[in-house]
Scaffold this motif. Structure first.
Motif, PDB file in Angstrom:
ATOM      1  N   GLU A 161      89.629 -25.761  72.584  1.00 63.97           N
ATOM      2  CA  GLU A 161      90.100 -26.359  73.834  1.00 63.97           C
ATOM      3  C   GLU A 161      91.616 -26.308  73.948  1.00 63.97           C
ATOM      4  O   GLU A 161      92.161 -26.150  75.042  1.00 63.97           O
ATOM      5  CB  GLU A 161      89.619 -27.814  73.939  1.00 63.97           C
ATOM      6  CG  GLU A 161      88.120 -27.975  74.149  1.00 63.97           C
ATOM      7  CD  GLU A 161      87.667 -27.461  75.508  1.00 63.97           C
ATOM      8  OE1 GLU A 161      88.501 -27.427  76.440  1.00 63.97           O
ATOM      9  OE2 GLU A 161      86.494 -27.079  75.622  1.00 63.97           O
ATOM     10  N   ASP A 162      92.316 -26.432  72.806  1.00 58.11           N
ATOM     11  CA  ASP A 162      93.781 -26.404  72.828  1.00 58.11           C
ATOM     12  C   ASP A 162      94.306 -25.050  73.303  1.00 58.11           C
ATOM     13  O   ASP A 162      95.435 -24.964  73.798  1.00 58.11           O
ATOM     14  CB  ASP A 162      94.346 -26.687  71.429  1.00 58.11           C
ATOM     15  CG  ASP A 162      94.249 -28.148  71.056  1.00 58.11           C
ATOM     16  OD1 ASP A 162      93.822 -28.944  71.907  1.00 58.11           O
ATOM     17  OD2 ASP A 162      94.589 -28.494  69.912  1.00 58.11           O
ATOM     18  N   GLY A 165      92.680 -24.387  77.244  1.00 59.06           N
ATOM     19  CA  GLY A 165      93.216 -25.361  78.188  1.00 59.06           C
ATOM     20  C   GLY A 165      94.675 -25.138  78.532  1.00 59.06           C
ATOM     21  O   GLY A 165      95.231 -25.830  79.391  1.00 59.06           O
ATOM     22  N   ASP A 166      95.310 -24.204  77.866  1.00 65.44           N
ATOM     23  CA  ASP A 166      96.722 -23.890  78.109  1.00 65.44           C
ATOM     24  C   ASP A 166      96.794 -22.443  78.601  1.00 65.44           C
ATOM     25  O   ASP A 166      96.681 -21.502  77.817  1.00 65.44           O
ATOM     26  CB  ASP A 166      97.522 -24.061  76.812  1.00 65.44           C
ATOM     27  CG  ASP A 166      99.019 -23.869  77.004  1.00 65.44           C
ATOM     28  OD1 ASP A 166      99.417 -23.094  77.890  1.00 65.44           O
ATOM     29  OD2 ASP A 166      99.797 -24.461  76.227  1.00 65.44           O
ATOM     30  N   ASN A 167      96.972 -22.272  79.904  1.00 65.84           N
ATOM     31  CA  ASN A 167      96.937 -20.923  80.482  1.00 65.84           C
ATOM     32  C   ASN A 167      97.993 -19.997  79.878  1.00 65.84           C
ATOM     33  O   ASN A 167      97.742 -18.811  79.657  1.00 65.84           O
ATOM     34  CB  ASN A 167      97.113 -20.987  82.001  1.00 65.84           C
ATOM     35  CG  ASN A 167      95.904 -21.573  82.693  1.00 65.84           C
ATOM     36  OD1 ASN A 167      94.795 -21.549  82.157  1.00 65.84           O
ATOM     37  ND2 ASN A 167      96.091 -22.121  83.889  1.00 65.84           N
ATOM     38  N   PHE A 168      99.203 -20.543  79.623  1.00 72.32           N
ATOM     39  CA  PHE A 168     100.275 -19.718  79.068  1.00 72.32           C
ATOM     40  C   PHE A 168      99.935 -19.277  77.639  1.00 72.32           C
ATOM     41  O   PHE A 168     100.142 -18.118  77.262  1.00 72.32           O
ATOM     42  CB  PHE A 168     101.603 -20.468  79.097  1.00 72.32           C
ATOM     43  CG  PHE A 168     102.149 -20.669  80.473  1.00 72.32           C
ATOM     44  CD1 PHE A 168     102.732 -19.612  81.169  1.00 72.32           C
ATOM     45  CD2 PHE A 168     102.066 -21.901  81.097  1.00 72.32           C
ATOM     46  CE1 PHE A 168     103.237 -19.790  82.448  1.00 72.32           C
ATOM     47  CE2 PHE A 168     102.559 -22.086  82.372  1.00 72.32           C
ATOM     48  CZ  PHE A 168     103.150 -21.031  83.060  1.00 72.32           C
ATOM     49  N   LEU A 169      99.422 -20.224  76.847  1.00 73.75           N
ATOM     50  CA  LEU A 169      99.048 -19.900  75.470  1.00 73.75           C
ATOM     51  C   LEU A 169      97.888 -18.910  75.442  1.00 73.75           C
ATOM     52  O   LEU A 169      97.886 -17.962  74.653  1.00 73.75           O
ATOM     53  CB  LEU A 169      98.666 -21.177  74.713  1.00 73.75           C
ATOM     54  CG  LEU A 169      98.228 -20.999  73.254  1.00 73.75           C
ATOM     55  CD1 LEU A 169      99.347 -20.381  72.418  1.00 73.75           C
ATOM     56  CD2 LEU A 169      97.793 -22.342  72.658  1.00 73.75           C
ATOM     57  N   TYR A 170      96.913 -19.098  76.306  1.00 77.70           N
ATOM     58  CA  TYR A 170      95.743 -18.209  76.331  1.00 77.70           C
ATOM     59  C   TYR A 170      96.148 -16.793  76.752  1.00 77.70           C
ATOM     60  O   TYR A 170      95.695 -15.807  76.164  1.00 77.70           O
ATOM     61  CB  TYR A 170      94.689 -18.763  77.293  1.00 77.70           C
ATOM     62  CG  TYR A 170      93.350 -18.074  77.167  1.00 77.70           C
ATOM     63  CD1 TYR A 170      92.468 -18.392  76.140  1.00 77.70           C
ATOM     64  CD2 TYR A 170      92.967 -17.096  78.080  1.00 77.70           C
ATOM     65  CE1 TYR A 170      91.242 -17.766  76.016  1.00 77.70           C
ATOM     66  CE2 TYR A 170      91.735 -16.455  77.965  1.00 77.70           C
ATOM     67  CZ  TYR A 170      90.885 -16.796  76.927  1.00 77.70           C
ATOM     68  OH  TYR A 170      89.669 -16.161  76.810  1.00 77.70           O
ATOM     69  N   LYS A 199      99.923 -21.231  67.961  1.00 83.95           N
ATOM     70  CA  LYS A 199     100.964 -21.964  68.697  1.00 83.95           C
ATOM     71  C   LYS A 199     102.346 -21.697  68.104  1.00 83.95           C
ATOM     72  O   LYS A 199     103.335 -21.577  68.836  1.00 83.95           O
ATOM     73  CB  LYS A 199     100.673 -23.466  68.683  1.00 83.95           C
ATOM     74  CG  LYS A 199      99.528 -23.884  69.593  1.00 83.95           C
ATOM     75  CD  LYS A 199      99.330 -25.392  69.565  1.00 83.95           C
ATOM     76  CE  LYS A 199      98.275 -25.829  70.553  1.00 83.95           C
ATOM     77  NZ  LYS A 199      98.081 -27.303  70.558  1.00 83.95           N
ATOM     78  N   TYR A 202     103.470 -18.313  69.211  1.00 84.40           N
ATOM     79  CA  TYR A 202     103.842 -18.390  70.627  1.00 84.40           C
ATOM     80  C   TYR A 202     105.231 -18.995  70.781  1.00 84.40           C
ATOM     81  O   TYR A 202     106.078 -18.505  71.547  1.00 84.40           O
ATOM     82  CB  TYR A 202     102.812 -19.219  71.379  1.00 84.40           C
ATOM     83  CG  TYR A 202     103.117 -19.461  72.838  1.00 84.40           C
ATOM     84  CD1 TYR A 202     103.342 -18.397  73.717  1.00 84.40           C
ATOM     85  CD2 TYR A 202     103.176 -20.761  73.353  1.00 84.40           C
ATOM     86  CE1 TYR A 202     103.609 -18.622  75.053  1.00 84.40           C
ATOM     87  CE2 TYR A 202     103.451 -20.981  74.684  1.00 84.40           C
ATOM     88  CZ  TYR A 202     103.660 -19.921  75.543  1.00 84.40           C
ATOM     89  OH  TYR A 202     103.935 -20.135  76.865  1.00 84.40           O
ATOM     90  N   ARG A 203     105.501 -20.058  70.017  1.00 80.11           N
ATOM     91  CA  ARG A 203     106.808 -20.702  70.081  1.00 80.11           C
ATOM     92  C   ARG A 203     107.904 -19.770  69.592  1.00 80.11           C
ATOM     93  O   ARG A 203     108.969 -19.664  70.208  1.00 80.11           O
ATOM     94  CB  ARG A 203     106.791 -21.985  69.250  1.00 80.11           C
ATOM     95  CG  ARG A 203     108.108 -22.770  69.329  1.00 80.11           C
ATOM     96  CD  ARG A 203     108.018 -24.115  68.664  1.00 80.11           C
ATOM     97  NE  ARG A 203     107.748 -24.014  67.244  1.00 80.11           N
ATOM     98  CZ  ARG A 203     106.595 -24.281  66.671  1.00 80.11           C
ATOM     99  NH1 ARG A 203     105.550 -24.674  67.402  1.00 80.11           N
ATOM    100  NH2 ARG A 203     106.427 -24.191  65.360  1.00 80.11           N
TER     101      ARG A 203
END
Length: 211
Positions: A161-162, A165-170, A199, A202-203
């Motif tokens: 879900e994490d 639920g995060d369009n940018f991360l997905y 994550k 991504y960061r």
């Protein structure tokens, strides 16, 4: 010690600088900048710039590559020494494997080139970083022969879900996982570490690209 740079200074490395170098190498591996046995142009450029920023030492790509090759050789020798044994301890006072003289005598008959490690070995902290740098390419000279499809990774992404639920991360993940080594790393991690790792990548990418 590295080979002298023509017209410049030789590359010298203390223990802390080796750890910094390895930390930066691991970061480039995780970013997908080591497509085969060595970094691509982006990876080497990042390594040179980031190492200078962290240490103040201005080493060129050739010196960085020499260090990579030397560390890989040392790592392979260390792994040959340990063999398939698990549970070997670390002797903090001797700074090497905590084993009996009999164990050392027997192993050095098999791997005599590893004699130097009897008195100064590769610490668990450094070994962990070297494993991440070299494990995938040690057997074949290429990326790991374990292959995961994009469909397998997307199926795994959709469980979290994490992530979904995060369009940018997905969106980042769907592009990031096009790189074979990134898929391998993601699916080889324990399930409870996968989202954290993604994550973090991504960061790091976001910081590199800037606003």
């Amino acid at each position: 010690m590295g080979k002298p740079k023509e017209g410049g200074v030789s590359a010298t490395w203390d223990a802390n600088e080796v750890l910094i170098y390895c930390e930066l190498c691991v970061k480039e591996v995780e970013l997908g900048n080591r497509p085969t046995t060595h970094f691509n142009k982006v990876g080497w450029n990042n390594l040179v710039a980031n190492f200078q920023a962290r240490t103040g030492r201005q080493y060129d790509r050739g010196q960085m590559k020499n260090k990579w090759d030397m560390l890989k050789k040392e790592w392979k020798l260390w792994k040959d020494l340990k063999g398939k044994e698990t549970g070997l301890g670390w002797n903090t006072s001797r700074r090497t494997i905590d084993a009996s003289d009999e164990w050392w005598d027997e192993r050095l008959k098999i791997v005599p080139a590893a004699k130097k490690f009897r008195y100064t070995g590769i610490s668990p902290e450094l070994e962990e970083k070297l494993d991440m740098m070299f494990s995938e390419v040690a057997a074949t000279g290429e990326s790991s022969n374990q292959s995961y499809s994009i469909a397998e990774v997307v199926k795994e992404l959709n469980k979290h879900e994490d992530i979904i639920g995060d369009n940018f991360l997905y969106d980042f993940a769907t592009v990031f996982m096009l790189q074979k080594t990134n898929r391998e790393m993601f699916l080889c991690l324990d399930e409870d570490k996968r989202v954290w790792w993604l994550k973090n990548r991504y960061r790091c990418m976001s910081q590199q690209l800037g606003p």
